[in-house]
Enzyme design. Structure first.
Site, PDB file in Angstrom:
ATOM      1  N   ARG A 170     106.714  81.965  -8.096  1.00  0.00           N
ATOM      2  CA  ARG A 170     108.145  82.084  -7.783  1.00  0.00           C
ATOM      3  C   ARG A 170     108.916  82.736  -8.929  1.00  0.00           C
ATOM      4  NH1 ARG A 170     110.570  77.060  -7.922  1.00  0.00           N
ATOM      5  NH2 ARG A 170     109.293  76.334  -6.206  1.00  0.00           N
ATOM      6  N   TYR A 210     132.194  97.532  -5.712  1.00  0.00           N
ATOM      7  CA  TYR A 210     131.389  97.397  -4.501  1.00  0.00           C
ATOM      8  C   TYR A 210     132.011  96.325  -3.601  1.00  0.00           C
ATOM      9  CZ  TYR A 210     127.701  95.836  -1.449  1.00  0.00           C
ATOM     10  OH  TYR A 210     126.993  95.441  -0.336  1.00  0.00           O
ATOM     11  N   ASP A 252     128.522  96.173 -14.044  1.00  0.00           N
ATOM     12  CA  ASP A 252     127.723  96.725 -12.955  1.00  0.00           C
ATOM     13  C   ASP A 252     127.569  98.215 -13.239  1.00  0.00           C
ATOM     14  OD1 ASP A 252     126.716  97.877 -10.642  1.00  0.00           O
ATOM     15  OD2 ASP A 252     127.783  96.523  -9.297  1.00  0.00           O
ATOM     16  N   LYS A 280     119.397 101.223  -5.600  1.00  0.00           N
ATOM     17  CA  LYS A 280     119.977 102.564  -5.675  1.00  0.00           C
ATOM     18  C   LYS A 280     119.121 103.462  -6.576  1.00  0.00           C
ATOM     19  CE  LYS A 280     123.442 100.957  -3.184  1.00  0.00           C
ATOM     20  NZ  LYS A 280     123.021  99.637  -2.677  1.00  0.00           N
TER      21      LYS A 280
HETATM   22  C1  LIG Z   1     127.727  99.213  -7.248  1.00  0.00           C
HETATM   23  C2  LIG Z   1     126.963  98.225  -6.416  1.00  0.00           C
HETATM   24  N1  LIG Z   1     126.704  97.028  -6.934  1.00  0.00           N
HETATM   25  C3  LIG Z   1     126.016  96.101  -6.208  1.00  0.00           C
HETATM   26  C4  LIG Z   1     125.575  96.355  -4.924  1.00  0.00           C
HETATM   27  C5  LIG Z   1     124.809  95.317  -4.158  1.00  0.00           C
HETATM   28  O1  LIG Z   1     123.466  95.637  -4.212  1.00  0.00           O
HETATM   29  P1  LIG Z   1     122.391  95.314  -3.037  1.00  0.00           P
HETATM   30  O2  LIG Z   1     122.800  96.070  -1.832  1.00  0.00           O
HETATM   31  O3  LIG Z   1     121.114  95.738  -3.651  1.00  0.00           O
HETATM   32  O4  LIG Z   1     122.476  93.830  -2.818  1.00  0.00           O
HETATM   33  C6  LIG Z   1     125.819  97.598  -4.362  1.00  0.00           C
HETATM   34  C7  LIG Z   1     125.346  97.901  -2.993  1.00  0.00           C
HETATM   35  O5  LIG Z   1     125.724  98.856  -2.374  1.00  0.00           O
HETATM   36  C8  LIG Z   1     126.550  98.542  -5.125  1.00  0.00           C
HETATM   37  O6  LIG Z   1     126.850  99.745  -4.608  1.00  0.00           O
END
Ligand SMILES: Cc1ncc(COP(=O)(O)O)c(C=O)c1O
Length: 384
Positions: free
Chosen positions: A55, A107, A179, A204
């Site tokens: 895990r 996001y 982020d 991404k």
């Molecule tokens: C800038 C950003 N952070 C976080 C996320 C969330 O990631 P995930 O879709 O892998 O959960 C996204 C998803 O589009 C994103 O564009």
């Protein structure tokens, strides 16, 4: 991570070589996928290799984590089953009720989760984090414990000054989490600017092939919050699977070459679209007129990322019509893969989003830039 001492090399070389030159037993140049969910104890009741249970303890996951740590200059990295799992883990690991300052533009999925953070005893102020005075004004001494910034931020590509925000946050005794999904460690390494934790939707650019959903947290140093994150990950079991980690590792080996090519295409297309009759604004931090350009120049090196947006003069319906008229660009959400994507962003973001209805978001892939441009120009004709 490695079966030989790593020389001090560039990020490009680090990524290209992945977890090491070869696997020890067979001398295969590609690492095997470690699927075992459990590991043998010796007769003396110990675990000689240090591995106990799958895990939290998977070798393929640990290899990918080590590579991300090296790319970000981090002490440690944890991989999760999605970017959302990574991001929410930081908040769930907070030890006491905390005031959080978060980017207004970010996001949408995480923003909407943060809006309901009251249920965990925390509170959040959404601030235009590209405006340092606005950030300073929002700090609540003794209460503000976490800054969450996304830069460049979705889908307007606003730029927040990581070093300046870290200074404000650290003076208030708060932690900064960035982020950095769009920048990738190729263009920005937030820990080098003072950030405490870097977060990626590895779905991404890190993976880059639109075939894995994954998230990563990388920390500058171990500490109380990081220990709580480690503990929670073990308890919740939201780590990445071995196969996904292996795919992610494979994707990361071409990270440098992919994102630089994607950023070149985005920069070329953004520049060519400025002044187009159907377009009222082009949003890309590499453009001199972009409000965040000067800050981007300071904290992004080698490119400004593969994402840009346009605003369509004739409004929302015209923007949707343009998205419907492309051939090469694929109409889909997400970004950072090898295929170019177009998205009418307001359609997915929903209520409370700062995204204008006339905005189209583009993720430049690895196709020929002139062909992508030609396809888009043909589509834009429907909105002139
Ligand atoms: C800038 C950003 N952070 C976080 C996320 C969330 O990631 P995930 O879709 O892998 O959960 C996204 C998803 O589009 C994103 O564009």
């Amino acid at each position: 991570m490695d079966d030989q001492t790593k020389p001090d090399v560039t990020i490009r070389t680090l990524a290209a070589q992945g977890p090491g030159a070869h696997e020890r037993i067979t001398r295969a140049v590609t690492q095997p996928i470690h699927m075992s969910a459990t590991f043998l104890r010796d007769a003396d009741n110990r675990y000689p290799a240090g591995h106990v249970y799958g895990r939290t303890d998977n070798v393929s996951v640990q290899q990918a984590e080590s590579l991300i740590a090296a790319l970000e200059g981090a002490e440690e990295t944890f991989l999760f089953g999605s970017g959302m799992a990574a991001a929410t883990s930081v908040l769930l690991a907070l030890a006491k009720p905390t005031h959080i300052i978060a980017s207004q533009v970010m996001y949408w999925g995480f923003r909407s989760w943060l809006r309901d953070i009251g249920r965990y005893g925390h509170c959040v102020s959404f601030v235009e984090t590209s405006d340092l005075d606005a950030v300073r004004a929002e700090v609540r001494p003794g209460e503000t414990g976490l800054f969450w910034i996304e830069t460049p931020s979705n889908p307007l590509w606003t730029i927040s000054d990581i070093a300046a925000i870290c200074e404000i946050a650290h003076a208030a005794g708060a932690i900064v989490c960035v982020d950095s999904t769009v920048a990738t460690p190729i263009f920005t390494r937030p820990l080098a600017f003072g950030a405490d934790i870097v977060m990626h939707s590895a779905t991404k650019y890190l993976n880059g092939h639109s075939d894995v959903v994954a998230g990563a947290l990388a920390t500058a140093r171990d500490g109380p919050l990081w220990s709580n994150i480690r503990k929670l990950r073990g308890q919740l079991g939201n780590a990445l699977s071995a196969f996904d980690a292996w795919l992610l590792m494979r994707g990361m080996r071409t990270l440098d070459i992919r994102v630089k090519s994607q950023a070149r295409t985005a920069a070329t297309l953004a520049a060519r679209l400025v002044g187009h009759a159907a377009v009222s604004e082009v949003l890309y931090p590499g453009l001199e007129h972009h409000a965040g350009h000067r800050t981007a120049l300071r904290q992004m090196s080698g490119g400004f990322g593969g994402m840009f947006s346009i605003r369509v003069k004739k409004g929302e319906n015209a923007a949707i019509a343009v998205a419907a008229a492309v051939n090469l660009w694929k109409r889909a959400t997400s970004f950072g893969g090898i295929e170019s994507l177009i998205e009418h962003r307001a359609s997915i973001e929903g209520e409370g989003s700062p995204c204008p209805g006339d905005l189209l978001r583009f993720s430049a892939g690895l196709e020929d830039a002139d062909e992508l441009y030609g396809d888009l120009i043909r589509a834009l004709a429907v909105a002139v």
